[in-house]
Design a protein around this motif. Structure first.
Motif, PDB file in Angstrom:
ATOM      1  N   UNK A 237       0.843  -1.192   0.000  1.00 48.60           N
ATOM      2  CA  UNK A 237       0.000   0.000   0.000  1.00 48.60           C
ATOM      3  C   UNK A 237       0.885   1.251   0.000  1.00 48.60           C
ATOM      4  N   UNK A 238       0.236   2.401  -0.193  1.00 50.08           N
ATOM      5  CA  UNK A 238       0.978   3.663  -0.185  1.00 50.08           C
ATOM      6  C   UNK A 238       2.077   3.711  -1.225  1.00 50.08           C
ATOM      7  N   UNK A 254      11.100   4.196  -6.044  1.00 53.98           N
ATOM      8  CA  UNK A 254       9.853   3.620  -5.539  1.00 53.98           C
ATOM      9  C   UNK A 254       9.849   3.643  -4.017  1.00 53.98           C
ATOM     10  N   UNK A 255       8.665   3.767  -3.453  1.00 56.44           N
ATOM     11  CA  UNK A 255       8.498   3.570  -2.007  1.00 56.44           C
ATOM     12  C   UNK A 255       7.112   3.009  -1.763  1.00 56.44           C
ATOM     13  N   UNK A 256       6.981   2.193  -0.702  1.00 49.22           N
ATOM     14  CA  UNK A 256       5.706   1.542  -0.408  1.00 49.22           C
ATOM     15  C   UNK A 256       5.691   1.045   1.030  1.00 49.22           C
ATOM     16  N   UNK A 257       4.505   0.706   1.495  1.00 53.15           N
ATOM     17  CA  UNK A 257       4.341   0.107   2.820  1.00 53.15           C
ATOM     18  C   UNK A 257       4.126  -1.392   2.637  1.00 53.15           C
ATOM     19  N   UNK A 293      13.185   1.610  -3.107  1.00 52.53           N
ATOM     20  CA  UNK A 293      14.014   0.936  -4.110  1.00 52.53           C
ATOM     21  C   UNK A 293      14.133   1.847  -5.317  1.00 52.53           C
ATOM     22  N   UNK A 294      15.279   1.804  -5.994  1.00 50.55           N
ATOM     23  CA  UNK A 294      15.510   2.634  -7.170  1.00 50.55           C
ATOM     24  C   UNK A 294      16.140   1.789  -8.266  1.00 50.55           C
ATOM     25  N   UNK A 295      15.717   2.004  -9.519  1.00 52.77           N
ATOM     26  CA  UNK A 295      16.310   1.231 -10.617  1.00 52.77           C
ATOM     27  C   UNK A 295      16.425   2.081 -11.889  1.00 52.77           C
ATOM     28  N   UNK A 323      -0.959  -0.595  -6.425  1.00 52.22           N
ATOM     29  CA  UNK A 323      -1.533   0.263  -7.465  1.00 52.22           C
ATOM     30  C   UNK A 323      -0.470   0.545  -8.526  1.00 52.22           C
ATOM     31  N   UNK A 324      -0.890   0.751  -9.743  1.00 57.05           N
ATOM     32  CA  UNK A 324       0.058   1.051 -10.822  1.00 57.05           C
ATOM     33  C   UNK A 324       0.232   2.560 -10.960  1.00 57.05           C
ATOM     34  N   UNK A 325       1.474   3.002 -11.105  1.00 53.74           N
ATOM     35  CA  UNK A 325       1.780   4.422 -11.271  1.00 53.74           C
ATOM     36  C   UNK A 325       2.416   4.667 -12.624  1.00 53.74           C
ATOM     37  N   UNK A 326       2.169   5.852 -13.184  1.00 50.85           N
ATOM     38  CA  UNK A 326       2.785   6.254 -14.451  1.00 50.85           C
ATOM     39  C   UNK A 326       3.808   7.345 -14.169  1.00 50.85           C
ATOM     40  N   UNK A 327       5.039   7.131 -14.638  1.00 51.68           N
ATOM     41  CA  UNK A 327       6.140   8.059 -14.393  1.00 51.68           C
ATOM     42  C   UNK A 327       6.772   8.427 -15.728  1.00 51.68           C
ATOM     43  N   UNK A 328       7.072   9.713 -15.933  1.00 58.96           N
ATOM     44  CA  UNK A 328       7.726  10.183 -17.156  1.00 58.96           C
ATOM     45  C   UNK A 328       9.115  10.692 -16.802  1.00 58.96           C
ATOM     46  N   UNK A 329      10.128  10.175 -17.465  1.00 56.08           N
ATOM     47  CA  UNK A 329      11.501  10.593 -17.177  1.00 56.08           C
ATOM     48  C   UNK A 329      11.673  12.069 -17.493  1.00 56.08           C
TER      49      UNK A 329
END
Length: 339
Positions: A237-238, A254-257, A293-295, A323-329
């Motif tokens: 979550x989160x 990324x971050x999450x609970x 986490x980062x990639x 949940x799915x998130x959309x990220x733009x570089x």
């Protein structure tokens, strides 16, 4: 149990201030039954059993304990001596280096994430069999393994007895490649609990004699527990995702609970644009409050990615997706819109 210093710890000072403001000290856990910071101690483990696994080992099992602050691990005692420590994801252990033809007494205690130990479980006894001199012959593999789901969270397994020139002492039940259960050599059936609804499982059984010779695994039995489990109860979550540029390249942070489970979650699978992209495994003590986490995703700006992740649960199955998130570089957007 760890000693308490004379100076008042910060958690106690904060709790004392709160209780003073409310004029209800007893409601904040000052009744003398809590832990070092006044919180409630973990409960005593229930369902504790002990079975001789060989002439020099005993298999100890117990039910998972839940606690408000979470369970960090368990301590297993032989008499008054602590002999094993296991993480919260494990509810069984083999105690080795014992003497043949000897009766032993075992108890188990739970430890929460604040380091507080709960009371001991009830005592259980097990007697190791006599040693078998120069026995190098393993039992035959168990045959005719059968299994059926018992409700949505348990499975009943049965098999035909193995043969051994000195006698079978115990049977080990494996889920996939992991030993999850053990019963005495005179028992050819058991119930495995703690399963998930709507999940496919594979079980095998191996026989063990007093000299610790282990048979080959019997045939695999596969079964699916009834019901539906979309994994939402065991999904992170989160969930947050953001783009970051470093040394001319772009990364997704990324971050999450983590989901709350009976055990500790150490592995996650990250999906990028609908496909598995990478797996991460936390070593040491995995985070319980918020994980990060980062990639790397490339060097081009203006590229949009969809990202989500799921945990591997303590029973070896996958939990639900976040949940799915959309990220733009190249942008500061956090991609908070769910799919």
């Amino acid at each position: 149990m760890r000693g308490v210093p004379f100076s008042v710890p910060a958690p106690l000072r904060r709790r004392a201030a709160l209780c003073g403001a409310l004029l209800l000290a007893t409601s904040c856990g000052w009744g003398g039954t809590g832990g070092e910071d006044g919180g409630r101690l973990p409960a005593a483990p229930t369902g504790v059993t002990a079975e001789a696994g060989s002439a020099t080992s005993v298999h100890v099992m117990w039910n998972a304990v839940t606690a408000g602050d979470g369970i960090d691990g368990y301590e297993v005692y032989r008499g008054t001596t602590k002999v094993k420590e296991v993480p919260a994801s494990e509810h069984m252990v083999d105690v080795t280096r014992l003497k043949p033809s000897t009766t032993y007494v075992f108890t188990v205690r739970a430890r929460d994430t604040e380091g507080r130990l709960g009371p001991s479980s009830r005592e259980v006894r097990a007697r190791t069999p006599a040693a078998a001199a120069a026995d190098r012959s393993a039992p035959t593999r168990p045959s005719a393994l059968r299994g059926r789901a018992v409700g949505s969270r348990a499975a009943q397994l049965s098999w035909s007895a193995s043969r051994d020139d000195r006698g079978v002492v115990s049977y080990d039940v494996h889920q996939g490649g992991v030993k999850i259960h053990s019963v005495g050599g005179g028992q050819t059936a058991t119930v495995v609990t703690g399963l998930r609804p709507g999940t496919r499982y594979a079980f095998t059984v191996r026989a063990r004699d007093a000299a610790d010779n282990v048979s080959p695994a019997g045939a695999v039995v596969r079964l699916t527990t009834p019901g539906s489990d979309d994994g939402r109860a065991a999904a992170p979550t989160g969930f947050r995702a953001a783009s970051r540029r470093s040394d001319g390249a772009y990364y997704i942070d990324l971050s999450w609970v983590p989901p709350r489970t009976d055990g500790v979650i150490t592995e996650y699978e990250v999906h990028l644009d609908g496909r598995p992209a990478t797996s991460l495994v936390f070593g040491g003590k995995p985070p319980r409050d918020r994980a990060t986490y980062s990639f790397y995703v490339g060097r081009e700006a203006g590229v949009s990615h969809r990202v989500r992740l799921r945990p591997r649960l303590p029973d070896g199955t996958w939990g639900g997706f976040s949940a799915e998130r959309t990220v733009t570089t190249g942008t500061a957007a956090t991609g908070r819109q769910p799919r």
